[in-house]
Design an enzyme around this catalytic site. Structure first.
Site, PDB file in Angstrom:
ATOM      1  N   THR A  13      -2.433  -3.316   6.897  1.00  0.00           N
ATOM      2  CA  THR A  13      -3.494  -4.030   7.636  1.00  0.00           C
ATOM      3  C   THR A  13      -3.140  -5.513   7.815  1.00  0.00           C
ATOM      4  O   THR A  13      -3.058  -6.017   8.938  1.00  0.00           O
ATOM      5  CB  THR A  13      -4.832  -3.888   6.874  1.00  0.00           C
ATOM      6  OG1 THR A  13      -5.080  -2.503   6.675  1.00  0.00           O
ATOM      7  CG2 THR A  13      -5.974  -4.510   7.639  1.00  0.00           C
ATOM      8  N   LYS A  45       7.956   0.613   3.721  1.00  0.00           N
ATOM      9  CA  LYS A  45       8.499   1.963   3.513  1.00  0.00           C
ATOM     10  C   LYS A  45       8.400   2.805   4.775  1.00  0.00           C
ATOM     11  O   LYS A  45       9.264   3.629   5.052  1.00  0.00           O
ATOM     12  CB  LYS A  45       7.694   2.657   2.412  1.00  0.00           C
ATOM     13  CG  LYS A  45       7.891   2.072   1.029  1.00  0.00           C
ATOM     14  CD  LYS A  45       7.011   2.830   0.039  1.00  0.00           C
ATOM     15  CE  LYS A  45       6.268   1.884  -0.864  1.00  0.00           C
ATOM     16  NZ  LYS A  45       5.062   2.415  -1.448  1.00  0.00           N
ATOM     17  N   LYS A 105      -4.887 -11.251  -4.048  1.00  0.00           N
ATOM     18  CA  LYS A 105      -5.747 -11.951  -5.034  1.00  0.00           C
ATOM     19  C   LYS A 105      -5.667 -11.339  -6.419  1.00  0.00           C
ATOM     20  O   LYS A 105      -5.807 -12.040  -7.424  1.00  0.00           O
ATOM     21  CB  LYS A 105      -7.194 -12.008  -4.581  1.00  0.00           C
ATOM     22  CG  LYS A 105      -7.864 -10.685  -4.279  1.00  0.00           C
ATOM     23  CD  LYS A 105      -7.793 -10.396  -2.817  1.00  0.00           C
ATOM     24  CE  LYS A 105      -8.234  -9.011  -2.484  1.00  0.00           C
ATOM     25  NZ  LYS A 105      -8.438  -8.840  -1.055  1.00  0.00           N
ATOM     26  N   GLY A 134     -10.496 -14.156   3.269  1.00  0.00           N
ATOM     27  CA  GLY A 134      -9.755 -13.821   4.490  1.00  0.00           C
ATOM     28  C   GLY A 134      -9.466 -15.014   5.383  1.00  0.00           C
ATOM     29  O   GLY A 134      -8.747 -15.932   5.004  1.00  0.00           O
ATOM     30  N   GLY A 187     -12.159   0.171   7.376  1.00  0.00           N
ATOM     31  CA  GLY A 187     -10.988  -0.566   6.893  1.00  0.00           C
ATOM     32  C   GLY A 187     -11.318  -1.817   6.105  1.00  0.00           C
ATOM     33  O   GLY A 187     -10.445  -2.636   5.822  1.00  0.00           O
ATOM     34  N   ASP A 201     -12.746  -7.221  -6.983  1.00  0.00           N
ATOM     35  CA  ASP A 201     -12.209  -8.061  -5.903  1.00  0.00           C
ATOM     36  C   ASP A 201     -12.918  -9.430  -5.890  1.00  0.00           C
ATOM     37  O   ASP A 201     -12.268 -10.476  -5.792  1.00  0.00           O
ATOM     38  CB  ASP A 201     -12.407  -7.325  -4.572  1.00  0.00           C
ATOM     39  CG  ASP A 201     -11.869  -8.089  -3.390  1.00  0.00           C
ATOM     40  OD1 ASP A 201     -10.642  -8.148  -3.240  1.00  0.00           O
ATOM     41  OD2 ASP A 201     -12.679  -8.644  -2.616  1.00  0.00           O
ATOM     42  N   LYS A 205     -11.283 -13.244  -6.749  1.00  0.00           N
ATOM     43  CA  LYS A 205     -11.450 -14.399  -5.856  1.00  0.00           C
ATOM     44  C   LYS A 205     -12.188 -15.522  -6.569  1.00  0.00           C
ATOM     45  O   LYS A 205     -11.842 -16.698  -6.419  1.00  0.00           O
ATOM     46  CB  LYS A 205     -12.201 -13.967  -4.593  1.00  0.00           C
ATOM     47  CG  LYS A 205     -11.384 -13.029  -3.707  1.00  0.00           C
ATOM     48  CD  LYS A 205     -12.232 -12.384  -2.629  1.00  0.00           C
ATOM     49  CE  LYS A 205     -11.427 -11.426  -1.765  1.00  0.00           C
ATOM     50  NZ  LYS A 205     -12.241 -10.545  -0.934  1.00  0.00           N
ATOM     51  N   GLY A 302      -9.884  -7.885   7.172  1.00  0.00           N
ATOM     52  CA  GLY A 302      -9.424  -7.398   8.465  1.00  0.00           C
ATOM     53  C   GLY A 302      -8.061  -7.960   8.818  1.00  0.00           C
ATOM     54  O   GLY A 302      -7.625  -8.967   8.269  1.00  0.00           O
TER      55      GLY A 302
HETATM   56  P1  NDP Z   1      -2.195  -1.932   3.126  1.00  0.00           P
HETATM   57  O1  NDP Z   1      -2.184  -0.827   2.142  1.00  0.00           O
HETATM   58  O2  NDP Z   1      -2.792  -1.705   4.459  1.00  0.00           O
HETATM   59  O3  NDP Z   1      -0.709  -2.466   3.357  1.00  0.00           O
HETATM   60  C1  NDP Z   1       0.273  -2.564   2.354  1.00  0.00           C
HETATM   61  C2  NDP Z   1       1.581  -2.162   2.992  1.00  0.00           C
HETATM   62  O4  NDP Z   1       2.665  -2.504   2.156  1.00  0.00           O
HETATM   63  C3  NDP Z   1       1.636  -0.656   3.250  1.00  0.00           C
HETATM   64  O5  NDP Z   1       2.152  -0.410   4.530  1.00  0.00           O
HETATM   65  C4  NDP Z   1       2.598  -0.180   2.134  1.00  0.00           C
HETATM   66  O6  NDP Z   1       3.293   0.956   2.495  1.00  0.00           O
HETATM   67  C5  NDP Z   1       3.532  -1.367   2.036  1.00  0.00           C
HETATM   68  N1  NDP Z   1       4.206  -1.420   0.759  1.00  0.00           N
HETATM   69  C6  NDP Z   1       3.622  -1.496  -0.455  1.00  0.00           C
HETATM   70  N2  NDP Z   1       4.579  -1.558  -1.420  1.00  0.00           N
HETATM   71  C7  NDP Z   1       5.773  -1.539  -0.783  1.00  0.00           C
HETATM   72  C8  NDP Z   1       7.138  -1.586  -1.217  1.00  0.00           C
HETATM   73  N3  NDP Z   1       7.439  -1.663  -2.496  1.00  0.00           N
HETATM   74  N4  NDP Z   1       8.123  -1.551  -0.289  1.00  0.00           N
HETATM   75  C9  NDP Z   1       7.818  -1.475   1.025  1.00  0.00           C
HETATM   76  N5  NDP Z   1       6.547  -1.425   1.511  1.00  0.00           N
HETATM   77  C10 NDP Z   1       5.548  -1.445   0.623  1.00  0.00           C
HETATM   78  O7  NDP Z   1      -2.901  -3.166   2.401  1.00  0.00           O
HETATM   79  P2  NDP Z   1      -3.659  -4.406   3.076  1.00  0.00           P
HETATM   80  O8  NDP Z   1      -2.850  -4.941   4.178  1.00  0.00           O
HETATM   81  O9  NDP Z   1      -5.056  -4.059   3.312  1.00  0.00           O
HETATM   82  O10 NDP Z   1      -3.679  -5.429   1.839  1.00  0.00           O
HETATM   83  C11 NDP Z   1      -2.522  -6.086   1.437  1.00  0.00           C
HETATM   84  C12 NDP Z   1      -2.894  -7.220   0.502  1.00  0.00           C
HETATM   85  O11 NDP Z   1      -3.758  -8.126   1.163  1.00  0.00           O
HETATM   86  C13 NDP Z   1      -3.646  -6.782  -0.765  1.00  0.00           C
HETATM   87  O12 NDP Z   1      -3.258  -7.607  -1.803  1.00  0.00           O
HETATM   88  C14 NDP Z   1      -5.099  -7.040  -0.391  1.00  0.00           C
HETATM   89  O13 NDP Z   1      -5.903  -7.268  -1.517  1.00  0.00           O
HETATM   90  C15 NDP Z   1      -4.962  -8.289   0.434  1.00  0.00           C
HETATM   91  N6  NDP Z   1      -6.022  -8.532   1.387  1.00  0.00           N
HETATM   92  C16 NDP Z   1      -6.417  -7.533   2.234  1.00  0.00           C
HETATM   93  C17 NDP Z   1      -7.376  -7.786   3.188  1.00  0.00           C
HETATM   94  C18 NDP Z   1      -7.797  -6.751   4.161  1.00  0.00           C
HETATM   95  O14 NDP Z   1      -8.665  -7.038   4.981  1.00  0.00           O
HETATM   96  N7  NDP Z   1      -7.227  -5.550   4.149  1.00  0.00           N
HETATM   97  C19 NDP Z   1      -8.012  -9.108   3.282  1.00  0.00           C
HETATM   98  C20 NDP Z   1      -7.511 -10.089   2.357  1.00  0.00           C
HETATM   99  C21 NDP Z   1      -6.551  -9.787   1.440  1.00  0.00           C
HETATM  100  P3  NDP Z   1       2.693   2.393   2.041  1.00  0.00           P
HETATM  101  O15 NDP Z   1       1.335   2.500   2.628  1.00  0.00           O
HETATM  102  O16 NDP Z   1       3.683   3.363   2.584  1.00  0.00           O
HETATM  103  O17 NDP Z   1       2.634   2.372   0.527  1.00  0.00           O
HETATM  104  N1  HSE Z   2     -11.708  -5.464   0.358  1.00  0.00           N
HETATM  105  C1  HSE Z   2     -11.857  -6.852   0.599  1.00  0.00           C
HETATM  106  C2  HSE Z   2     -13.235  -7.089   1.156  1.00  0.00           C
HETATM  107  C3  HSE Z   2     -10.790  -7.313   1.562  1.00  0.00           C
HETATM  108  O1  HSE Z   2     -13.964  -6.129   1.388  1.00  0.00           O
HETATM  109  O2  HSE Z   2     -13.631  -8.233   1.316  1.00  0.00           O
HETATM  110  C4  HSE Z   2     -10.706  -8.789   1.651  1.00  0.00           C
HETATM  111  O3  HSE Z   2     -10.229  -9.366   0.494  1.00  0.00           O
END
Ligand code: NDP
Ligand code: HSE
Length: 424
Positions: A13, A45, A105, A134, A187, A201, A205, A302
């Site tokens: 994401t 991956k 975080k 975010g 999502g 979470d 933060k 997001g």
């Molecule tokens: P996702 O699961 O959507 O994305 C993580 C990606 O990283 C996946 O595609 C995963 O692949 C890949 N990945 C993980 N480990 C490896 C590795 N060792 N080698 C290669 N690829 C890898 O997570 P998000 O984007 O939602 O969240 C990511 C971070 O951002 C988290 O720390 C989250 O807390 C933070 N965050 C998220 C927000 C959100 O809105 N989603 C907002 C703010 C912060 P695979 O799926 O194949 O394992």
């Molecule tokens: N899962 C978290 C939320 C993503 O709902 O706010 C942003 O950190």
């Protein structure tokens, strides 16, 4: 023109949103900020994620050494999530002199000291705007816009998933479990919903934000945490009738020189600015001794909102000549003395009791004995039982909990259904 090579760790994401902004805004950033950002590596991956985004698949891999050994990659942005391998990878990159930008975080709140030590060692920068709230620029507000203040308090709706669930329960009279599934589908929720709904979470933060606000390390083990999974639509409805809105708040404040930090469902007055923060939006309300109250509002989750914060950190990192680190002692090994767990607030209590003479007097005498003063009491009928709602004046947590444990032992009390803190 400064050319800066960047590696993206993860193309989920946040990684996907970051990629799109870096591509779409490349020329504008070059023109406005004087930085020509080149994506040199993507660690992911699942190569189909890169294909869907139209990324150059020849730069996609899983080996961190390709990043570490590339002298032209100066900034590494991480969105794997979780602790490992993110922690090991980031420490290696920092020691190799590469600045880090992260949205993680959980990692940051648990291992900030080790990351900072590695950053100092490698003379690298450490940037984490996207880790909290975010797209809302809360980290830079705290570190670069509040120096003229001692911060008294910070109240935040810092989790979009739980705010979405509580808003929907409130507006549509729905039960918790029904709304959770939809939040996941949209999502907002973390991969493991417990991180959101059990308050982890928000706790991560709050640890980061409070440390910056009070310039004192506030480790997660000093934060009281309670989630929303026991909240019912009735609690929300009865609170509403009394003029309150229910939010999962992350609260930290200075009380008598000690820091009080807690995450829990909280009733706030309907006219409090945070009450109007609805759906997946986040809001943080800060009081500084000179500026007074300020509030930041926006999307806390997001792909594009979080990507916006990541890209801002990448540009910031590219333009920093000398990285800056925390001014406080960054250790998780802090003394309990600086923190208070016996906080003082008002409470909303809901009990199911036998509907007969004398019950109320037994309950109120226990409250009185424990110095808990009643502000308001309502009785509602529930089949052959009575449902009692109390609002009690400000009281110490310990006194309230002692009173509740005595009330629970009364044979005329079926259950203490809800204990919800009230902040005004
Ligand atoms: P996702 O699961 O959507 O994305 C993580 C990606 O990283 C996946 O595609 C995963 O692949 C890949 N990945 C993980 N480990 C490896 C590795 N060792 N080698 C290669 N690829 C890898 O997570 P998000 O984007 O939602 O969240 C990511 C971070 O951002 C988290 O720390 C989250 O807390 C933070 N965050 C998220 C927000 C959100 O809105 N989603 C907002 C703010 C912060 P695979 O799926 O194949 O394992
Ligand atoms: N899962 C978290 C939320 C993503 O709902 O706010 C942003 O950190």
């Amino acid at each position: 023109m400064k050319k800066v090579g960047v590696a993206l760790l993860g193309l989920g994401t946040v990684g996907g949103g970051t990629y799109r902004i870096l591509v779409n805004n490349h020329d504008a950033i070059k023109k406005n900020d004087g930085v020509d950002i080149e994506i040199r590596h993507i660690l992911e991956k699942d190569i189909s994620k890169a294909e869907k985004l139209g990324a150059d698949v020849s730069i996609v891999g899983t080996d961190i050494n390709a990043v570490i050994n590339d002298p032209d990659t100066k900034i590494v942005a991480e969105f794997f999530g979780g602790i490992e391998p993110a922690k090991t990878f980031l420490i290696k990159c920092l020691l190799a002199g590469k600045s880090i930008v992260t949205a993680n975080k959980e990692l940051f709140s648990k291992h900030w000291p080790e990351l900072e030590a590695a950053a100092k060692n490698g003379k690298a920068g450490l940037y984490f705007e996207a880790s909290c709230v975010g797209g809302v620029p809360i980290i830079r507000t705290l570190t670069q816009s509040m120096q003229g203040n001692n911060i008294n308090s910070l109240y935040g709706i810092v989790n979009g998933t739980t705010n979405y669930i509580l808003s929907k329960m409130s507006d549509e009279g729905l039960e918790y479990a029904d709304v959770l599934k939809e939040a996941q589908r949209l999502g907002y929720a973390e991969a493991n919903p417990s991180a959101d709904v059990d308050g982890f979470d928000s706790m991560y933060k709050l640890s980061i934000l409070s440390s910056l606000a009070f310039r004192t390390k506030v480790p997660i083990n000093q934060i009281y945490r309670e989630g929303i999974s026991n909240i019912t639509k009735d609690d929300i409805k009865f609170g509403k009738e009394l003029g309150y809105t229910l939010k999962l708040l992350a609260i930290s404040k200075k009380v008598d020189g000690k820091i009080e930090a807690r995450v829990h469902p909280t009733f706030i007055k309907n006219d409090h600015p945070l009450a109007s923060v609805k759906g997946s939006f986040n809001g943080v309300f800060i009081n500084g001794d000179n500026v007074g109250d300020i509030m930041l509002y926006g999307k806390g989750a997001g792909d594009l909102p979080t990507g916006s914060a990541i890209v801002s950190d990448i540009v910031f990192a590219a333009n920093q000549s000398k990285p800056q680190y925390t001014s406080f002692k960054n250790t998780n090994d802090v003394s309990d003395k600086g923190f208070s767990k016996n906080f003082i607030c008002k409470y909303f209590l809901r009990l199911t009791v036998v509907d007969q003479a004398g019950v109320l007097s037994k309950i109120s005498s226990i409250l009185a004995k424990n110095k808990v003063s009643v502000n308001l009491m309502q009785q509602k009928n529930k089949e052959d039982k009575a449902l009692l709602i109390f609002l009690v004046h400000k009281t110490h947590e310990k006194d309230l909990q002692k009173a509740i444990s005595e009330i629970e032992k009364l044979s005329c009390v079926d259950s203490v259904d809800s204990i919800i803190r009230v902040e005004e």
